[in-house]
Design a protein around this motif. Structure first.
Motif, PDB file in Angstrom:
ATOM      1  N   LEU A   7      21.194  -7.768   4.130  1.00 31.80           N
ATOM      2  CA  LEU A   7      21.576  -6.476   3.851  1.00 31.80           C
ATOM      3  C   LEU A   7      21.212  -5.960   2.375  1.00 31.80           C
ATOM      4  CD1 LEU A   7      25.473  -6.564   4.759  1.00 31.80           C
ATOM      5  CD2 LEU A   7      23.347  -5.206   5.915  1.00 31.80           C
ATOM      6  N   ILE A   8      21.057  -6.960   1.413  1.00 34.78           N
ATOM      7  CA  ILE A   8      20.356  -6.602   0.113  1.00 34.78           C
ATOM      8  C   ILE A   8      19.040  -5.923   0.362  1.00 34.78           C
ATOM      9  CG2 ILE A   8      22.169  -7.905  -0.979  1.00 34.78           C
ATOM     10  CD1 ILE A   8      19.811  -9.634  -1.988  1.00 34.78           C
ATOM     11  N   ASN A   9      18.270  -6.474   1.442  1.00 29.44           N
ATOM     12  CA  ASN A   9      16.939  -5.841   1.254  1.00 29.44           C
ATOM     13  C   ASN A   9      16.705  -4.527   1.875  1.00 29.44           C
ATOM     14  OD1 ASN A   9      16.283  -8.421   0.704  1.00 29.44           O
ATOM     15  ND2 ASN A   9      15.878  -9.316   2.758  1.00 29.44           N
ATOM     16  N   ILE A  10      17.905  -3.718   2.541  1.00 28.52           N
ATOM     17  CA  ILE A  10      17.766  -2.140   2.913  1.00 28.52           C
ATOM     18  C   ILE A  10      17.388  -1.577   1.675  1.00 28.52           C
ATOM     19  CG2 ILE A  10      18.747  -0.392   4.215  1.00 28.52           C
ATOM     20  CD1 ILE A  10      20.267  -2.464   5.709  1.00 28.52           C
ATOM     21  N   ARG A  11      16.208  -1.208   1.560  1.00 27.48           N
ATOM     22  CA  ARG A  11      15.805  -0.474   0.044  1.00 27.48           C
ATOM     23  C   ARG A  11      14.915   0.725   0.369  1.00 27.48           C
ATOM     24  NH1 ARG A  11      14.662  -5.373  -4.016  1.00 27.48           N
ATOM     25  NH2 ARG A  11      16.715  -6.432  -3.650  1.00 27.48           N
ATOM     26  N   PRO A  12      15.301   1.763   1.013  1.00 25.13           N
ATOM     27  CA  PRO A  12      14.309   2.812   1.358  1.00 25.13           C
ATOM     28  C   PRO A  12      13.501   3.244   0.304  1.00 25.13           C
ATOM     29  CG  PRO A  12      16.468   3.287   2.196  1.00 25.13           C
ATOM     30  CD  PRO A  12      16.725   2.059   1.450  1.00 25.13           C
ATOM     31  N   ARG A  13      14.119   3.309  -0.901  1.00 30.70           N
ATOM     32  CA  ARG A  13      13.429   3.808  -2.293  1.00 30.70           C
ATOM     33  C   ARG A  13      12.052   2.773  -2.501  1.00 30.70           C
ATOM     34  NH1 ARG A  13      14.844   0.899  -6.666  1.00 30.70           N
ATOM     35  NH2 ARG A  13      16.764   0.172  -6.669  1.00 30.70           N
ATOM     36  N   GLN A  14      12.281   1.507  -2.113  1.00 35.02           N
ATOM     37  CA  GLN A  14      11.199   0.651  -2.327  1.00 35.02           C
ATOM     38  C   GLN A  14      10.486   0.271  -0.995  1.00 35.02           C
ATOM     39  OE1 GLN A  14      13.851  -2.412  -4.620  1.00 35.02           O
ATOM     40  NE2 GLN A  14      11.813  -2.923  -4.969  1.00 35.02           N
ATOM     41  N   GLY A  15      10.340   1.050   0.112  1.00 35.07           N
ATOM     42  CA  GLY A  15       9.892   1.267   1.145  1.00 35.07           C
ATOM     43  C   GLY A  15      10.094   0.025   2.397  1.00 35.07           C
ATOM     44  N   ASN A  16      11.439  -0.413   2.009  1.00 36.44           N
ATOM     45  CA  ASN A  16      12.008  -1.588   2.978  1.00 36.44           C
ATOM     46  C   ASN A  16      13.292  -0.911   3.678  1.00 36.44           C
ATOM     47  OD1 ASN A  16      11.129  -4.270   3.431  1.00 36.44           O
ATOM     48  ND2 ASN A  16      13.514  -4.490   3.570  1.00 36.44           N
ATOM     49  N   ARG A  17      13.086  -0.455   4.935  1.00 38.47           N
ATOM     50  CA  ARG A  17      14.044   0.206   5.530  1.00 38.47           C
ATOM     51  C   ARG A  17      14.895  -0.641   6.462  1.00 38.47           C
ATOM     52  NH1 ARG A  17      13.867   5.588   4.380  1.00 38.47           N
ATOM     53  NH2 ARG A  17      11.867   6.455   3.450  1.00 38.47           N
ATOM     54  N   ALA A  18      14.794  -1.962   6.429  1.00 41.67           N
ATOM     55  CA  ALA A  18      15.322  -3.046   7.539  1.00 41.67           C
ATOM     56  C   ALA A  18      15.934  -4.211   6.691  1.00 41.67           C
ATOM     57  CB  ALA A  18      14.244  -3.649   8.443  1.00 41.67           C
ATOM     58  N   LEU A  19      16.937  -4.997   7.472  1.00 44.64           N
ATOM     59  CA  LEU A  19      17.541  -5.973   6.834  1.00 44.64           C
ATOM     60  C   LEU A  19      16.255  -7.027   6.434  1.00 44.64           C
ATOM     61  CD1 LEU A  19      20.106  -6.856   9.401  1.00 44.64           C
ATOM     62  CD2 LEU A  19      20.497  -5.902   7.161  1.00 44.64           C
ATOM     63  N   GLU A  20      15.449  -6.949   7.336  1.00 43.84           N
ATOM     64  CA  GLU A  20      14.174  -8.079   6.983  1.00 43.84           C
ATOM     65  C   GLU A  20      13.076  -7.444   6.052  1.00 43.84           C
ATOM     66  OE1 GLU A  20      11.369 -11.023   9.608  1.00 43.84           O
ATOM     67  OE2 GLU A  20      12.167  -9.156  10.430  1.00 43.84           O
ATOM     68  N   VAL A  21      12.678  -8.271   5.239  1.00 42.34           N
ATOM     69  CA  VAL A  21      11.644  -8.028   4.179  1.00 42.34           C
ATOM     70  C   VAL A  21      10.405  -7.526   5.233  1.00 42.34           C
ATOM     71  CG1 VAL A  21      10.160  -8.660   2.425  1.00 42.34           C
ATOM     72  CG2 VAL A  21      12.499  -9.513   2.395  1.00 42.34           C
ATOM     73  N   GLN A  22       9.901  -6.586   5.048  1.00 46.41           N
ATOM     74  CA  GLN A  22       8.787  -5.917   5.883  1.00 46.41           C
ATOM     75  C   GLN A  22       7.592  -6.407   5.251  1.00 46.41           C
ATOM     76  OE1 GLN A  22       9.716  -3.508   8.685  1.00 46.41           O
ATOM     77  NE2 GLN A  22      11.303  -5.242   8.321  1.00 46.41           N
ATOM     78  N   ASP A  23       7.276  -6.132   3.826  1.00 54.76           N
ATOM     79  CA  ASP A  23       5.995  -6.483   3.289  1.00 54.76           C
ATOM     80  C   ASP A  23       5.363  -7.885   3.548  1.00 54.76           C
ATOM     81  OD1 ASP A  23       4.256  -7.475   0.794  1.00 54.76           O
ATOM     82  OD2 ASP A  23       3.985  -5.213   0.743  1.00 54.76           O
ATOM     83  N   PRO A  24       4.296  -8.046   4.135  1.00 51.74           N
ATOM     84  CA  PRO A  24       3.984  -9.492   4.324  1.00 51.74           C
ATOM     85  C   PRO A  24       3.547 -10.361   3.142  1.00 51.74           C
ATOM     86  CG  PRO A  24       2.619  -8.237   5.674  1.00 51.74           C
ATOM     87  CD  PRO A  24       3.569  -7.101   4.733  1.00 51.74           C
ATOM     88  N   GLY A  25       3.145  -9.405   2.020  1.00 59.18           N
ATOM     89  CA  GLY A  25       2.759 -10.070   0.712  1.00 59.18           C
ATOM     90  C   GLY A  25       4.063 -10.617   0.008  1.00 59.18           C
ATOM     91  N   LEU A  26       5.211  -9.678   0.086  1.00 59.19           N
ATOM     92  CA  LEU A  26       6.478 -10.072  -0.548  1.00 59.19           C
ATOM     93  C   LEU A  26       6.973 -11.322   0.530  1.00 59.19           C
ATOM     94  CD1 LEU A  26       8.497  -9.402  -2.635  1.00 59.19           C
ATOM     95  CD2 LEU A  26       9.384  -7.440  -1.005  1.00 59.19           C
ATOM     96  N   ARG A  27       6.878 -11.295   1.501  1.00 63.66           N
ATOM     97  CA  ARG A  27       7.535 -12.210   2.138  1.00 63.66           C
ATOM     98  C   ARG A  27       6.723 -13.597   1.662  1.00 63.66           C
ATOM     99  NH1 ARG A  27       9.526 -11.000   7.862  1.00 63.66           N
ATOM    100  NH2 ARG A  27       8.965 -12.905   8.367  1.00 63.66           N
ATOM    101  N   GLU A  28       5.604 -13.657   1.592  1.00 61.61           N
ATOM    102  CA  GLU A  28       4.689 -14.852   1.252  1.00 61.61           C
ATOM    103  C   GLU A  28       5.143 -15.243  -0.359  1.00 61.61           C
ATOM    104  OE1 GLU A  28       0.220 -15.515  -0.124  1.00 61.61           O
ATOM    105  OE2 GLU A  28       0.541 -14.894   2.122  1.00 61.61           O
ATOM    106  N   ARG A  29       5.437 -14.475  -1.163  1.00 63.51           N
ATOM    107  CA  ARG A  29       5.924 -14.927  -2.393  1.00 63.51           C
ATOM    108  C   ARG A  29       7.481 -15.363  -2.461  1.00 63.51           C
ATOM    109  NH1 ARG A  29       5.315  -9.379  -6.279  1.00 63.51           N
ATOM    110  NH2 ARG A  29       6.039 -11.311  -7.666  1.00 63.51           N
ATOM    111  N   ILE A  30       8.191 -14.924  -1.469  1.00 67.54           N
ATOM    112  CA  ILE A  30       9.400 -15.410  -1.214  1.00 67.54           C
ATOM    113  C   ILE A  30       9.336 -16.762  -0.808  1.00 67.54           C
ATOM    114  CG2 ILE A  30      11.631 -15.239  -0.197  1.00 67.54           C
ATOM    115  CD1 ILE A  30      11.306 -12.016  -0.448  1.00 67.54           C
ATOM    116  N   GLU A  31       8.647 -16.838   0.231  1.00 67.39           N
ATOM    117  CA  GLU A  31       8.615 -18.217   0.839  1.00 67.39           C
ATOM    118  C   GLU A  31       8.223 -19.316  -0.153  1.00 67.39           C
ATOM    119  OE1 GLU A  31       7.214 -20.488   4.982  1.00 67.39           O
ATOM    120  OE2 GLU A  31       6.910 -18.301   4.649  1.00 67.39           O
ATOM    121  N   LYS A  32       6.926 -18.996  -0.768  1.00 69.18           N
ATOM    122  CA  LYS A  32       6.493 -19.800  -1.671  1.00 69.18           C
ATOM    123  C   LYS A  32       7.586 -20.164  -2.799  1.00 69.18           C
ATOM    124  CE  LYS A  32       3.025 -20.064  -5.608  1.00 69.18           C
ATOM    125  NZ  LYS A  32       3.800 -19.840  -6.736  1.00 69.18           N
TER     126      LYS A  32
END
Length: 110
Positions: free
Chosen positions: A77-102
């Protein structure tokens, strides 16, 4: 129990973080400071621990870790951030997902 993780986790830390949900650990990851908080029943609790530690909310993203399968998830739920371009529960940006996973794998994977 929520732990702030700056280095590789210990077996005891992982066990304590699993107390809330068993085979799944909720995480909040500060992608700028490469710091994470894990454990507890809600991602928001982990987020609060990072905020108390000096992180900025816009740098904190919710994730999860399954220790048995070593799988990283990106739903919170903390990932829902329309002002940062993330309008879903899931992190949408592939580059950001890669950083998180790393960051998660550096702290948890054997």
């Amino acid at each position: 129990m929520i732990h702030l993780i700056r280095e590789r986790t210990t077996v005891d830390q992982v066990s304590q973080m699993q107390e809330a949900l068993g085979d799944y650990i909720k995480l909040a990851v500060d992608v700028e400071r490469e710091l994470l908080a894990g454990g507890g029943a809600m991602h928001a609790d982990c987020e609060a621990a990072l905020l108390d530690e000096g992180s900025f909310q816009e740098n904190i993203w919710g994730a999860g870790w399954f220790p048995d399968s070593q799988q990283v998830t990106f739903d919170s739920l903390i990932n829902i951030r329309p002002r940062q371009g993330n309008r879903a529960l899931e992190v949408q940006d592939p580059g950001l997902r890669e950083r998180i996973e790393k960051i998660v794998r550096e702290r948890f994977a054997p």
